[in-house]
Scaffold this motif. Structure first.
Motif, PDB file in Angstrom:
ATOM      1  N   UNK A  74     -48.100  38.501 -63.859  1.00  0.00           N
ATOM      2  CA  UNK A  74     -48.440  39.662 -64.671  1.00  0.00           C
ATOM      3  C   UNK A  74     -47.457  39.804 -65.809  1.00  0.00           C
ATOM      4  N   UNK A  75     -47.901  40.496 -66.853  1.00  0.00           N
ATOM      5  CA  UNK A  75     -47.024  40.760 -67.985  1.00  0.00           C
ATOM      6  C   UNK A  75     -47.807  41.074 -69.233  1.00  0.00           C
ATOM      7  N   UNK A  76     -47.218  41.875 -70.094  1.00  0.00           N
ATOM      8  CA  UNK A  76     -47.842  42.172 -71.384  1.00  0.00           C
ATOM      9  C   UNK A  76     -48.084  40.876 -72.142  1.00  0.00           C
ATOM     10  N   UNK A  77     -49.166  40.817 -72.893  1.00  0.00           N
ATOM     11  CA  UNK A  77     -49.601  39.550 -73.479  1.00  0.00           C
ATOM     12  C   UNK A  77     -48.521  38.918 -74.359  1.00  0.00           C
ATOM     13  N   UNK A  78     -47.726  39.744 -75.052  1.00  0.00           N
ATOM     14  CA  UNK A  78     -46.712  39.159 -75.939  1.00  0.00           C
ATOM     15  C   UNK A  78     -45.503  38.629 -75.179  1.00  0.00           C
ATOM     16  N   UNK A  79     -45.421  38.975 -73.893  1.00  0.00           N
ATOM     17  CA  UNK A  79     -44.290  38.515 -73.082  1.00  0.00           C
ATOM     18  C   UNK A  79     -44.698  37.518 -72.001  1.00  0.00           C
ATOM     19  N   UNK A  80     -45.989  37.331 -71.785  1.00  0.00           N
ATOM     20  CA  UNK A  80     -46.448  36.416 -70.748  1.00  0.00           C
ATOM     21  C   UNK A  80     -46.068  34.984 -71.124  1.00  0.00           C
ATOM     22  N   UNK A  81     -45.357  34.333 -70.245  1.00  0.00           N
ATOM     23  CA  UNK A  81     -44.899  32.968 -70.495  1.00  0.00           C
ATOM     24  C   UNK A  81     -46.092  32.014 -70.528  1.00  0.00           C
ATOM     25  N   UNK A  82     -46.102  31.122 -71.492  1.00  0.00           N
ATOM     26  CA  UNK A  82     -47.182  30.146 -71.609  1.00  0.00           C
ATOM     27  C   UNK A  82     -47.304  29.322 -70.328  1.00  0.00           C
ATOM     28  N   UNK A  83     -46.180  29.047 -69.687  1.00  0.00           N
ATOM     29  CA  UNK A  83     -46.223  28.278 -68.442  1.00  0.00           C
ATOM     30  C   UNK A  83     -46.931  29.056 -67.336  1.00  0.00           C
ATOM     31  N   UNK A 107     -53.785  37.036 -68.516  1.00  0.00           N
ATOM     32  CA  UNK A 107     -53.867  35.668 -68.037  1.00  0.00           C
ATOM     33  C   UNK A 107     -54.599  35.567 -66.709  1.00  0.00           C
ATOM     34  N   UNK A 108     -54.260  36.450 -65.795  1.00  0.00           N
ATOM     35  CA  UNK A 108     -54.907  36.437 -64.477  1.00  0.00           C
ATOM     36  C   UNK A 108     -56.394  36.740 -64.613  1.00  0.00           C
ATOM     37  N   UNK A 109     -56.734  37.747 -65.416  1.00  0.00           N
ATOM     38  CA  UNK A 109     -58.144  38.094 -65.619  1.00  0.00           C
ATOM     39  C   UNK A 109     -58.907  36.928 -66.238  1.00  0.00           C
ATOM     40  N   UNK A 116     -49.388  31.278 -67.896  1.00  0.00           N
ATOM     41  CA  UNK A 116     -50.802  31.185 -68.269  1.00  0.00           C
ATOM     42  C   UNK A 116     -51.379  29.857 -67.773  1.00  0.00           C
ATOM     43  N   UNK A 117     -50.688  28.757 -68.065  1.00  0.00           N
ATOM     44  CA  UNK A 117     -51.181  27.436 -67.672  1.00  0.00           C
ATOM     45  C   UNK A 117     -51.248  27.289 -66.152  1.00  0.00           C
ATOM     46  N   UNK A 118     -50.276  27.847 -65.453  1.00  0.00           N
ATOM     47  CA  UNK A 118     -50.277  27.778 -63.992  1.00  0.00           C
ATOM     48  C   UNK A 118     -51.494  28.483 -63.414  1.00  0.00           C
ATOM     49  N   UNK A 119     -51.796  29.686 -63.908  1.00  0.00           N
ATOM     50  CA  UNK A 119     -52.951  30.422 -63.396  1.00  0.00           C
ATOM     51  C   UNK A 119     -54.259  29.704 -63.707  1.00  0.00           C
ATOM     52  N   UNK A 120     -54.357  29.140 -64.892  1.00  0.00           N
ATOM     53  CA  UNK A 120     -55.566  28.396 -65.227  1.00  0.00           C
ATOM     54  C   UNK A 120     -55.724  27.168 -64.338  1.00  0.00           C
ATOM     55  N   UNK A 121     -54.615  26.528 -64.000  1.00  0.00           N
ATOM     56  CA  UNK A 121     -54.671  25.315 -63.185  1.00  0.00           C
ATOM     57  C   UNK A 121     -54.987  25.617 -61.732  1.00  0.00           C
ATOM     58  N   UNK A 122     -54.244  26.551 -61.131  1.00  0.00           N
ATOM     59  CA  UNK A 122     -54.408  26.825 -59.706  1.00  0.00           C
ATOM     60  C   UNK A 122     -55.653  27.651 -59.434  1.00  0.00           C
ATOM     61  N   UNK A 123     -55.956  28.593 -60.306  1.00  0.00           N
ATOM     62  CA  UNK A 123     -57.094  29.475 -60.075  1.00  0.00           C
ATOM     63  C   UNK A 123     -58.412  28.842 -60.521  1.00  0.00           C
ATOM     64  N   UNK A 124     -58.510  28.488 -61.781  1.00  0.00           N
ATOM     65  CA  UNK A 124     -59.790  28.029 -62.328  1.00  0.00           C
ATOM     66  C   UNK A 124     -60.007  26.525 -62.160  1.00  0.00           C
ATOM     67  N   UNK A 125     -59.032  25.730 -62.582  1.00  0.00           N
ATOM     68  CA  UNK A 125     -59.202  24.274 -62.527  1.00  0.00           C
ATOM     69  C   UNK A 125     -59.462  23.794 -61.106  1.00  0.00           C
TER      70      UNK A 125
END
Length: 252
Positions: free
Chosen positions: A96-105, A154-156, A107-116
């Motif tokens: 979790x985190x405000x969009x301007x502070x959310x670490x790109x890593x 990112x999670x959403x 974001x990529x982790x959630x996309x990989x583990x959750x969606x991919x």
């Protein structure tokens, strides 16, 4: 207590939380299970509970965001169980985190583990389901995938991708008698939600949010979420595919 007798089930993310509760419930209903999880020691503990209760289960260590490891998981499951008839994609991570502070890593982790992971699992299990003459895929998304919230961009996004993927996959696989549905839990009492609770400011703020926004006035339990997964896996939902089942106490 035999709605899953004869079913050969793979569950990812079954070491803890909703996945663990679902594994115990499906085993009690007669399913034979392979639990795929990166947390191998905890998954083995779930296996121990199942087998001590008279069920049948084994575990396989796998990072579900890795194509080769998912392929090996499905090959192991097909060999161990003799077939695969049902897959529950439950592995996930939350940041979790405000969009301007959310670490790109993150974001990529959630996309990989959750969606991919849902894509990879489908890619490698569909041939096994076709061989079995049909089957079931259940993807665990989240209320966050259909209703956004602050600090959850990112999670959403990752969970919303699962919702869309499930709907498209259901249409693609319906001619093969493979049903695909999606479970979207709301606030469930599990350590998985610690990042979101921290973002909210702590346990007191979280309890206040639940009281104000959840019509039933409480969090759900992992058992309640597992009951919904059982429904989607079992013949009770045999005329459902491409659906999103929201279990959230009335929020959505």
């Amino acid at each position: 207590m035999d709605s899953m007798v004869g079913q050969a089930v793979v569950i990812t993310g079954a070491a803890t939380g909703i996945g663990r509760s679902a594994a115990l419930l499906l085993a009690a209903e007669g399913a034979h299970l392979v639990l795929g999880d990166i947390n191998h020691a905890e998954a083995q503990e779930t296996v121990r509970e199942i087998t001590e209760a008279g069920g049948k289960a084994s575990s396989f260590e796998a990072d579900v965001s890795d194509d080769a490891q998912v392929r090996r998981l499905m090959a192991y499951a097909a060999d161990t169980l003799g077939a695969i008839t049902t897959v529950v994609n439950n592995a996930g991570v939350q940041r979790s985190g405000a969009v301007e502070h959310l670490d790109v890593r993150d974001w990529d982790l959630m996309m990989a583990v959750n969606a991919r992971s849902c894509f990879l699992t489908a890619r490698h299990v569909v041939p096994h389901l076709r061989k079995a003459g049909g089957g079931v895929i259940v993807n665990t998304a989240s209320l966050a995938g259909v209703k956004g919230g602050p600090g959850m961009t990112g999670y959403s996004a990752s969970k919303g991708a699962i919702v869309a993927f499930s709907k498209a996959l259901a249409m693609e696989l319906a001619p093969d008698a493979i049903r695909v549905n999606c479970l979207c839990p709301g606030w469930i009492d599990t350590p998985f939600n610690r990042p979101a609770i921290s973002y909210l400011g702590g346990e007191d703020q979280h309890r206040d949010l639940v009281r104000r926004t959840v019509p039933l006035g409480r969090q759900g339990t992992v058992y309640e979420a597992a009951q919904a997964l059982l429904f989607l896996c079992s013949p009770a939902s045999s005329y459902m595919t491409g659906q999103v089942l929201v279990v959230d106490g009335g929020v959505f």
